[in-house]
Enzyme design. Structure first.
Site, PDB file in Angstrom:
ATOM      1  N   HIS A   1      -3.715  -4.789  -0.514  1.00  0.00           N
ATOM      2  CA  HIS A   1      -3.316  -5.429   0.736  1.00  0.00           C
ATOM      3  C   HIS A   1      -3.406  -6.952   0.593  1.00  0.00           C
ATOM      4  O   HIS A   1      -4.494  -7.518   0.717  1.00  0.00           O
ATOM      5  CB  HIS A   1      -4.232  -4.978   1.881  1.00  0.00           C
ATOM      6  CG  HIS A   1      -4.019  -3.569   2.312  1.00  0.00           C
ATOM      7  ND1 HIS A   1      -3.096  -3.219   3.271  1.00  0.00           N
ATOM      8  CD2 HIS A   1      -4.602  -2.417   1.909  1.00  0.00           C
ATOM      9  CE1 HIS A   1      -3.125  -1.910   3.450  1.00  0.00           C
ATOM     10  NE2 HIS A   1      -4.028  -1.401   2.630  1.00  0.00           N
TER      11      HIS A   1
ATOM     12  N   CYS B   1       0.841  -1.211   0.000  1.00  0.00           N
ATOM     13  CA  CYS B   1       0.000   0.000   0.000  1.00  0.00           C
ATOM     14  C   CYS B   1       0.875   1.260   0.000  1.00  0.00           C
ATOM     15  O   CYS B   1       1.586   1.496  -0.962  1.00  0.00           O
ATOM     16  CB  CYS B   1      -1.000  -0.036   1.150  1.00  0.00           C
ATOM     17  SG  CYS B   1      -2.382   1.115   0.909  1.00  0.00           S
TER      18      CYS B   1
ATOM     19  N   GLU C   1      -2.533  -9.085   2.742  1.00  0.00           N
ATOM     20  CA  GLU C   1      -2.935  -9.624   4.048  1.00  0.00           C
ATOM     21  C   GLU C   1      -4.430  -9.508   4.294  1.00  0.00           C
ATOM     22  O   GLU C   1      -4.966 -10.107   5.226  1.00  0.00           O
ATOM     23  CB  GLU C   1      -2.159  -8.928   5.174  1.00  0.00           C
ATOM     24  CG  GLU C   1      -2.631  -7.532   5.540  1.00  0.00           C
ATOM     25  CD  GLU C   1      -2.151  -6.420   4.617  1.00  0.00           C
ATOM     26  OE1 GLU C   1      -2.316  -5.247   4.970  1.00  0.00           O
ATOM     27  OE2 GLU C   1      -1.600  -6.739   3.533  1.00  0.00           O
TER      28      GLU C   1
END
Length: 244
Positions: A219, A110, A221
């Site tokens: 992202h 990001c 994750e």
């Protein structure tokens, strides 16, 4: 990604936390990964996702630990200028530069992706970046900003990060992006692998793979099983021996 979108990202990412879905088979020792702790919020989900993907993870700003790790992850949320100030406060630019000079992998996420370019302009304020790649981070030119939610990406041939997830969706939360790739490919150097995405008719860079330096605007994750597999693919590039 702007600070006012961070809370929404956390809520959406919690439902897609890969710690609940990722398996992590491995051969040999787990790769040691440092997530650079420079004061950015929302880093715990990155730590959990990397652990679920099979890494031995440490969240720290310790310079020696960051240099010695098999892989370094530079996360980021908030404003470009504030992130650069925080990165500089922990000697982040020097750590990243030294790792890359030694061919040691770094992954930006990001705003940690955005700061790798020449600079960024937010709210009329321009801030120099780390200048690993040429280009400027500017506000997206779409009717709806921020770009928040799941989106597909345009993966070119030769990508290692996106192997097996080329047609999957990933989770984005950002109002700014890099909308032109300006690095000229010169032989015999291998050209970087650049992945694109589109929001509201505006095309922007979603990821770059450039030798030891990789980064994603989205992202991983928070991107469920696809993000978990991408992280495992990155871990497989780390110099720790053969990975499953």
């Amino acid at each position: 990604m702007t600070a006012d979108t961070t809370a929404a990202a956390d809520q959406a990412g919690a439902a897609a936390d890969p710690a609940c879905t990722a398996d992590a088979p491995a051969v040999g020792r787990a790769p040691r990964v440092v997530v650079l702790d420079y004061g950015s919020g929302n880093v715990r989900s990155a730590v959990r996702a990397l652990e679920a993907a099979g890494a031995d993870v440490e969240l720290t700003a310790d310079r020696e630990a960051a240099l010695a790790a098999d892989g370094l992850v530079v996360p980021g949320v908030g404003a470009f200028g504030a992130t650069m100030a925080q990165i500089r406060a922990v000697d982040g630019p020097r750590i990243i530069e030294r790792r890359l000079a030694g061919g040691r992998p770094v992954l930006g996420i990001c705003v940690g992706f955005q700061i790798l370019f020449d600079g960024g302009t937010e709210h009329g304020q321009s801030t120099p970046g780390l200048a690993q790649w040429p280009g400027q981070v500017t506000r997206l030119e779409a009717e709806v900003v921020p770009h928040m939610g799941w989106n597909t990406v345009e993966v070119p041939e030769g990508s290692r990060l996106f192997a097996g997830v080329e047609d999957d969706r990933f989770y984005f939360v950002h109002s700014y992006g890099v909308r032109a790739w300006e690095l000229e490919a010169l032989a015999p150097m291998k050209a970087p692998v650049v992945t694109w995405a589109e929001h509201g008719g505006d095309r922007f860079i979603a990821a770059v793979e450039n030798g030891p330096l990789s980064a994603t605007q989205f992202h991983p994750e928070k991107s469920g099983a696809a993000g978990a597999r991408l992280l495992r693919s990155w871990l497989a590039t780390l110099p720790t021996g053969e990975r499953a």
